[in-house]
Design a protein around this motif. Structure first.
Motif, PDB file in Angstrom:
ATOM      1  N   PHE A  40       2.530 -30.876 -14.242  1.00 35.40           N
ATOM      2  CA  PHE A  40       3.877 -31.363 -14.590  1.00 35.40           C
ATOM      3  C   PHE A  40       4.407 -30.674 -15.832  1.00 35.40           C
ATOM      4  N   ARG A  41       5.607 -30.195 -15.761  1.00 37.49           N
ATOM      5  CA  ARG A  41       6.207 -29.593 -16.951  1.00 37.49           C
ATOM      6  C   ARG A  41       7.665 -30.032 -17.066  1.00 37.49           C
ATOM      7  N   ALA A  42       7.961 -30.632 -18.208  1.00 37.14           N
ATOM      8  CA  ALA A  42       9.311 -31.148 -18.424  1.00 37.14           C
ATOM      9  C   ALA A  42      10.217 -30.091 -19.025  1.00 37.14           C
ATOM     10  N   SER A  89      15.154 -20.549 -10.591  1.00 41.92           N
ATOM     11  CA  SER A  89      14.687 -20.493  -9.207  1.00 41.92           C
ATOM     12  C   SER A  89      13.171 -20.359  -9.142  1.00 41.92           C
ATOM     13  N   ARG A  90      12.474 -20.347 -10.312  1.00 42.34           N
ATOM     14  CA  ARG A  90      11.020 -20.166 -10.318  1.00 42.34           C
ATOM     15  C   ARG A  90      10.295 -21.309 -11.023  1.00 42.34           C
ATOM     16  N   HIS A  91      11.027 -22.342 -11.424  1.00 48.13           N
ATOM     17  CA  HIS A  91      10.386 -23.445 -12.155  1.00 48.13           C
ATOM     18  C   HIS A  91      10.622 -24.784 -11.479  1.00 48.13           C
ATOM     19  N   LEU A  92       9.554 -25.565 -11.379  1.00 46.29           N
ATOM     20  CA  LEU A  92       9.617 -26.936 -10.900  1.00 46.29           C
ATOM     21  C   LEU A  92       9.071 -27.840 -12.001  1.00 46.29           C
ATOM     22  N   ALA A  93       9.487 -29.101 -11.982  1.00 46.11           N
ATOM     23  CA  ALA A  93       8.929 -30.046 -12.944  1.00 46.11           C
ATOM     24  C   ALA A  93       7.566 -30.538 -12.463  1.00 46.11           C
ATOM     25  N   TRP A 110       2.017 -27.254  -8.008  1.00 47.73           N
ATOM     26  CA  TRP A 110       0.572 -27.272  -7.765  1.00 47.73           C
ATOM     27  C   TRP A 110      -0.062 -26.025  -8.344  1.00 47.73           C
ATOM     28  N   MET A 111      -1.128 -26.241  -9.102  1.00 42.51           N
ATOM     29  CA  MET A 111      -1.764 -25.108  -9.755  1.00 42.51           C
ATOM     30  C   MET A 111      -3.248 -25.065  -9.387  1.00 42.51           C
ATOM     31  N   VAL A 112      -3.736 -23.835  -9.204  1.00 43.12           N
ATOM     32  CA  VAL A 112      -5.155 -23.582  -8.956  1.00 43.12           C
ATOM     33  C   VAL A 112      -5.705 -22.982 -10.236  1.00 43.12           C
ATOM     34  N   GLU A 119       5.686 -13.359 -12.895  1.00 43.71           N
ATOM     35  CA  GLU A 119       4.340 -13.891 -13.147  1.00 43.71           C
ATOM     36  C   GLU A 119       3.916 -14.892 -12.074  1.00 43.71           C
ATOM     37  N   ILE A 120       2.764 -14.640 -11.467  1.00 38.81           N
ATOM     38  CA  ILE A 120       2.213 -15.677 -10.580  1.00 38.81           C
ATOM     39  C   ILE A 120       0.896 -16.220 -11.122  1.00 38.81           C
ATOM     40  N   ILE A 121       0.235 -15.449 -11.992  1.00 33.17           N
ATOM     41  CA  ILE A 121      -1.009 -15.912 -12.599  1.00 33.17           C
ATOM     42  C   ILE A 121      -0.939 -15.678 -14.099  1.00 33.17           C
ATOM     43  N   GLY A 122      -1.413 -16.674 -14.850  1.00 33.58           N
ATOM     44  CA  GLY A 122      -1.612 -16.497 -16.280  1.00 33.58           C
ATOM     45  C   GLY A 122      -3.033 -16.902 -16.599  1.00 33.58           C
ATOM     46  N   GLY A 123      -3.734 -16.099 -17.389  1.00 38.03           N
ATOM     47  CA  GLY A 123      -5.123 -16.458 -17.697  1.00 38.03           C
ATOM     48  C   GLY A 123      -5.618 -15.763 -18.935  1.00 38.03           C
ATOM     49  N   LEU A 129      -3.095 -20.107 -11.143  1.00 38.14           N
ATOM     50  CA  LEU A 129      -2.157 -19.553 -10.151  1.00 38.14           C
ATOM     51  C   LEU A 129      -1.218 -20.668  -9.723  1.00 38.14           C
ATOM     52  N   GLY A 130       0.073 -20.416  -9.806  1.00 34.45           N
ATOM     53  CA  GLY A 130       1.048 -21.392  -9.323  1.00 34.45           C
ATOM     54  C   GLY A 130       1.175 -21.262  -7.815  1.00 34.45           C
ATOM     55  N   LEU A 131       0.832 -22.332  -7.101  1.00 35.55           N
ATOM     56  CA  LEU A 131       0.870 -22.278  -5.626  1.00 35.55           C
ATOM     57  C   LEU A 131       2.266 -21.919  -5.124  1.00 35.55           C
ATOM     58  N   GLU A 132       3.279 -22.534  -5.709  1.00 37.05           N
ATOM     59  CA  GLU A 132       4.638 -22.287  -5.218  1.00 37.05           C
ATOM     60  C   GLU A 132       5.111 -20.878  -5.542  1.00 37.05           C
ATOM     61  N   ARG A 133       4.613 -20.314  -6.653  1.00 32.06           N
ATOM     62  CA  ARG A 133       5.009 -18.936  -6.978  1.00 32.06           C
ATOM     63  C   ARG A 133       4.461 -17.974  -5.926  1.00 32.06           C
ATOM     64  N   ILE A 134       3.210 -18.147  -5.528  1.00 34.52           N
ATOM     65  CA  ILE A 134       2.663 -17.211  -4.538  1.00 34.52           C
ATOM     66  C   ILE A 134       3.315 -17.474  -3.179  1.00 34.52           C
ATOM     67  N   ASN A 164      14.289 -19.293  -3.738  1.00 35.39           N
ATOM     68  CA  ASN A 164      14.265 -20.464  -4.606  1.00 35.39           C
ATOM     69  C   ASN A 164      12.988 -21.272  -4.405  1.00 35.39           C
ATOM     70  N   ILE A 165      12.314 -21.542  -5.502  1.00 33.43           N
ATOM     71  CA  ILE A 165      11.023 -22.231  -5.466  1.00 33.43           C
ATOM     72  C   ILE A 165      11.149 -23.634  -4.844  1.00 33.43           C
ATOM     73  N   ARG A 166      12.367 -24.190  -4.864  1.00 31.29           N
ATOM     74  CA  ARG A 166      12.571 -25.537  -4.280  1.00 31.29           C
ATOM     75  C   ARG A 166      12.394 -25.545  -2.767  1.00 31.29           C
TER      76      ARG A 166
HETATM   77  P1  ATP Z   1       6.488 -18.812 -16.930  1.00 34.15           P
HETATM   78  O1  ATP Z   1       6.456 -17.949 -18.165  1.00 34.15           O
HETATM   79  O2  ATP Z   1       6.695 -18.047 -15.675  1.00 34.15           O
HETATM   80  O3  ATP Z   1       7.364 -20.001 -17.059  1.00 34.15           O
HETATM   81  P2  ATP Z   1       4.052 -19.879 -17.965  1.00 34.15           P
HETATM   82  O4  ATP Z   1       3.578 -18.700 -18.723  1.00 34.15           O
HETATM   83  O5  ATP Z   1       4.657 -21.013 -18.687  1.00 34.15           O
HETATM   84  O6  ATP Z   1       5.020 -19.413 -16.766  1.00 34.15           O
HETATM   85  P3  ATP Z   1       1.329 -20.682 -17.384  1.00 34.15           P
HETATM   86  O7  ATP Z   1       1.221 -21.753 -18.404  1.00 34.15           O
HETATM   87  O8  ATP Z   1       0.672 -19.391 -17.646  1.00 34.15           O
HETATM   88  O9  ATP Z   1       2.870 -20.444 -17.032  1.00 34.15           O
HETATM   89  O10 ATP Z   1       0.906 -21.299 -15.961  1.00 34.15           O
HETATM   90  C1  ATP Z   1       0.147 -20.607 -15.000  1.00 34.15           C
HETATM   91  C2  ATP Z   1       0.925 -20.383 -13.717  1.00 34.15           C
HETATM   92  O11 ATP Z   1       1.545 -21.562 -13.264  1.00 34.15           O
HETATM   93  C3  ATP Z   1       2.068 -19.406 -13.866  1.00 34.15           C
HETATM   94  O12 ATP Z   1       1.611 -18.083 -13.772  1.00 34.15           O
HETATM   95  C4  ATP Z   1       2.938 -19.767 -12.693  1.00 34.15           C
HETATM   96  O13 ATP Z   1       2.426 -19.219 -11.494  1.00 34.15           O
HETATM   97  C5  ATP Z   1       2.774 -21.268 -12.604  1.00 34.15           C
HETATM   98  N1  ATP Z   1       3.862 -22.008 -13.242  1.00 34.15           N
HETATM   99  C6  ATP Z   1       4.047 -22.219 -14.571  1.00 34.15           C
HETATM  100  N2  ATP Z   1       5.110 -23.005 -14.812  1.00 34.15           N
HETATM  101  C7  ATP Z   1       5.618 -23.325 -13.585  1.00 34.15           C
HETATM  102  C8  ATP Z   1       6.722 -24.131 -13.164  1.00 34.15           C
HETATM  103  N3  ATP Z   1       7.484 -24.786 -14.033  1.00 34.15           N
HETATM  104  N4  ATP Z   1       6.952 -24.239 -11.831  1.00 34.15           N
HETATM  105  C9  ATP Z   1       6.161 -23.595 -10.935  1.00 34.15           C
HETATM  106  N5  ATP Z   1       5.107 -22.828 -11.279  1.00 34.15           N
HETATM  107  C10 ATP Z   1       4.834 -22.687 -12.585  1.00 34.15           C
END
Ligand code: ATP
Ligand code: MN
Length: 470
Positions: A235-237, A243-247, A250-252, A393-397, A440-445, A454-456
Motif C-alpha cells: 500500500f502506498r498513499a 498511469s503507473r501508480h496504484l495505492a 501486489w509486490m514480489v 522501472e519494474i524492479i527495485g532492489g 517486482l511490482g506485479l502490475e508493472r510487469i 494504464n496500470i488500472r
Molecule cells: P517508482 O519510482 O516507479 O514510483 P519506487 O522506486 O517507489 O517506484 P520501489 O519502492 O522500488 O518503487 O518498489 C519496488 C517496485 O514496486 C517498483 O519497481 C515497482 O515495480 C513497484 N511499485 C512501486 N510503487 C508502485 C505503485 N504505487 N503502484 C504499482 N507498483 C509500484
C-alpha cells in the motif's frame, strides 16, 4: 454428460463428444433457415465457441429467440467439426437452459467498442470483455510462474505482515491503521501536548500502518532460512495520479542470504525471462490479442521474445547520467549526478538509447534508503533498478548493508532512530551475512506484458486517489 470448458470445446480433440457447457452469451445470430448461432464464453479462453441451436428445440421460440448478450445458459450438445473458417469446432445443442436473461437496453456491455475509462466504471462487468478476460488469464499465469520460479529453486514463501508499526521508509506515503474514532480523537491532556493524538488508546498502543514493503521482515527470514520470497498486497498513499501508480498493488520480494549485488541482478534477469517465456508459451491466444489489438505498433510478441533471448544490459548510475547529459535530448526534469532519475530518463535509456531492458546500479547514497550497502567510494550504494521500455522501472532492489556500524551511521544520516529498529540491527549483531533482494511490482510487469497503457487496467479492482469503488 461431461461438463467441459469453452476452451476445451474449441479443441479438435473434443469432436464427437456429448458435452455440457455453461457460460454467458456474447452474441446471437438467427439464420433464415429457422435456427440460431450463439457465441458462448465462460472465461476459459479469449475465443468463444459457436453453438448451433436448431428451431426444433422445444424452447426455441420461447427462450432461444429472446437470448441477448450477457444472458447465462447451460447447453448440452454434441461437439462437431465446424464448416466455418477460423474455428475447428462448433456445438450442436440438444438442450438449452436459460439461468438469467440480460435486458438488452440496460446491459452496459454493448457490442460496440468501449473505452477503458468507461470499463473502469463497470468493474463488476469488465471481466466479461475480451481485454479484461485476457488480462485476468495472463495475471493468473504470471502469479503461477512467480511461485514456480522460486519454489523450484528452494525459496520459502513467507507471509509478511500487512499491518506494520515500523515507521520505516516512506512514512509520508503510508496509510494509517486505527480503531480510534476519527470524529472524536482522544487528545492528550498534558500542557503543550494538547492536539496530539494519544496512540496509547489505539488498538496497537502506537501508530500503525499498512505495509509499503515486506522487505525488512523478509530479511529476518532470509537471515535464517536462506532464500525466501514474499508475494502480497502493498500500500502506498502517494498522491501521484499517474498511469503507473496504484495505492494498492501486489509486490514480489525475494530476499537471499549470501547473495551479492551481481547475484541479485542475475536472479532478477532470470526471473523476468522465466515469466515472459511462460506467458508467451501458455497464453498464446491472449498474447496474440494484445499484440494485434492493444499494442498500436503490434510489436509486443517480438519485443518479449527478444527480451527472453538476449542478455540485459548493466549500466552504472554514473554512466547513465553521462549518457543522458550527452544525449542532447530535452527533458522536463533536470539530469545531474545526485538527482533521482525520472520516468522520462528511464524511458530514454530503455527506448531511445538501448532499446532493451537495462539494469542500473550503484546509485548515489543520498537518494537511496538507509539499508542499501555502501560502496567503498563513499558516494554510492549497491542499489539496482531494472528498467524496461515503455513502463520504466519494474524492479527495485539492492544488496543490504550487513555492517552494524555503517548501518547505524546511515540511519542517523537519514534522521532515523536506530533503537526503533533494534530487531533489524540484531540481524547484524548476531551472525550477520551479506544478503540482497528486490521488489517486482506485479502490475508493472503486467503492463509491460499486455501493452496496456494504464496500470488500472491490469488489476481487478484498482485503488487510486479518490477512487475505491467496487
Ligand atoms: P517508482 O519510482 O516507479 O514510483 P519506487 O522506486 O517507489 O517506484 P520501489 O519502492 O522500488 O518503487 O518498489 C519496488 C517496485 O514496486 C517498483 O519497481 C515497482 O515495480 C513497484 N511499485 C512501486 N510503487 C508502485 C505503485 N504505487 N503502484 C504499482 N507498483 C509500484
Ligand atoms: Mn525503486
Amino acid at each position: 454428460m461431461e461438463k467441459i470448458s469453452v476452451a476445451a470445446a474449441r479443441k479438435p480433440e473434443a469432436i464427437g463428444k456429448q458435452v455440457r457447457l455453461q457460460g454467458w452469451v456474447r452474441t446471437r445470430r438467427d439464420s433464415k433457415g429457422g435456427f440460431s448461432f450463439l457465441e458462448l464464453n465462460d472465461g476459459s479462453s479469449l475465443g468463444n465457441v459457436q453453438i448451433v441451436v436448431d428451431g426444433t428445440l422445444p424452447n426455441y421460440e420461447s427462450d432461444v429467440k429472446h437470448l441477448t448478450a450477457g444472458s447465462s445458459v447451460t447447453i448440452d450438445g454434441l461437439v462437431k467439426a465446424s464448416p466455418a473458417k477460423g474455428q475447428p469446432t462448433e456445438v450442436q445443442a440438444t438442450q438449452l437452459t436459460v439461468h438469467g436473461g440480460a435486458d438488452a437496453e440496460g446491459y452496459p456491455l454493448q457490442k460496440k467498442h468501449h473505452t477503458f475509462e468507461f470499463l473502469r466504471t463497470i468493474a463488476h462487468l469488465r471481466p466479461r470483455t475480451n481485454t479484461f478476460g485476457a488480462v485476468t488469464r495472463v495475471r493468473n499465469r504470471v502469479s503461477q510462474s512467480i511461485h514456480q520460479f522460486f519454489q523450484e529453486q528452494g525459496f520459502y514463501y513467507i507471509h509478511t505482515p500487512i499491518i506494520t508499526a515500523s515507521d520505516c521508509e516512506g512514512a509520508g506515503e503510508m496509510f494509517k491503521v486505527t480503531t480510534l474514532d476519527l470524529e472524536k480523537l482522544p487528545k492528550r491532556a498534558e500542557p503543550g501536548q494538547s492536539g496530539t493524538v494519544d496512540y496509547t488508546q489505539d488498538f496497537f498502543n502506537r501508530p500503525a500502518y499498512l505495509t509499503v514493503s515486506g522487505q525488512l521482515q523478509g530479511e529476518i527470514f532470509a537471515c535464517s532460512m536462506g532464500k525466501i520470497y514474499t508475494f502480497g498486497p502493498t500500500f502506498r498513499a502517494e498522491n501521484s495520479n499517474t498511469s503507473r501508480h496504484l495505492a494498492e498493488f501486489w509486490m514480489v520480494e525475494p530476499e537471499m542470504a549470501f547473495f551479492e549485488l551481481t547475484d541479485n541482478m542475475e536472479l532478477a534477469e532470470r526471473f523476468i525471462k522465466r515469466i515472459l517465456g511462460d506467458v508467451l508459451r501458455d497464453c498464446a491466444e491472449d498474447m496474440q490479442f494484445f499484440n494485434d489489438r492493444i499494442d498500436d505498433s503490434h510489436t509486443i510478441l517480438a519485443t518479449l521474445q527478444g527480451i527472453v533471448d538476449k542478455p540485459f544490459l548493466r549500466v552504472s548510475y554514473t554512466e547513465a547520467v553521462e549518457i543522458l547529459e550527452k544525449s542532447g535530448h530535452k527533458f522536463e526534469y533536470p539530469v545531474g549526478w545526485g538527482r533521482d532519475l525520472q520516468a522520462e530518463h528511464e524511458r530514454y535509456l530503455t527506448e531511445q538509447k538501448f532499446n532493451c531492458p537495462v539494469i542500473l546500479y550503484d546509485y548515489p547514497r543520498t537518494i537511496k534508503p538507509f539499508y542499501m550497502r555502501c560502496n567503498d567510494d563513499g558516494r554510492t550504494v549497491r542499489a539496482m533498478d531494472v528498467l524496461v521500455p515503455k513502463v520504466g522501472e519494474i524492479i527495485g532492489g539492492s544488496q543490504r548493508e550487513e555492517r552494524l556500524d555503517i548501518l547505524e551511521q546511515r540511519m542517523q544520516e537519514q534522521g532515523l532512530v536506530p533503537e526503533h529498529y533494534w530487531w533489524y540491527l540484531d540481524l547484524r549483531r548476531y551472525g550477520t551475512v551479506p544478503h540482497s533482494g528486490f521488489g517486482l511490482g506485479l502490475e508493472r510487469i503486467l503492463q509491460f506484458i499486455t501493452g496496456l497503457g494504464n496500470i488500472r487496467d491490469v488489476i481487478p479492482f484498482p485503488r487510486t486517489p479518490g477512487s475505491a469503488d467496487f
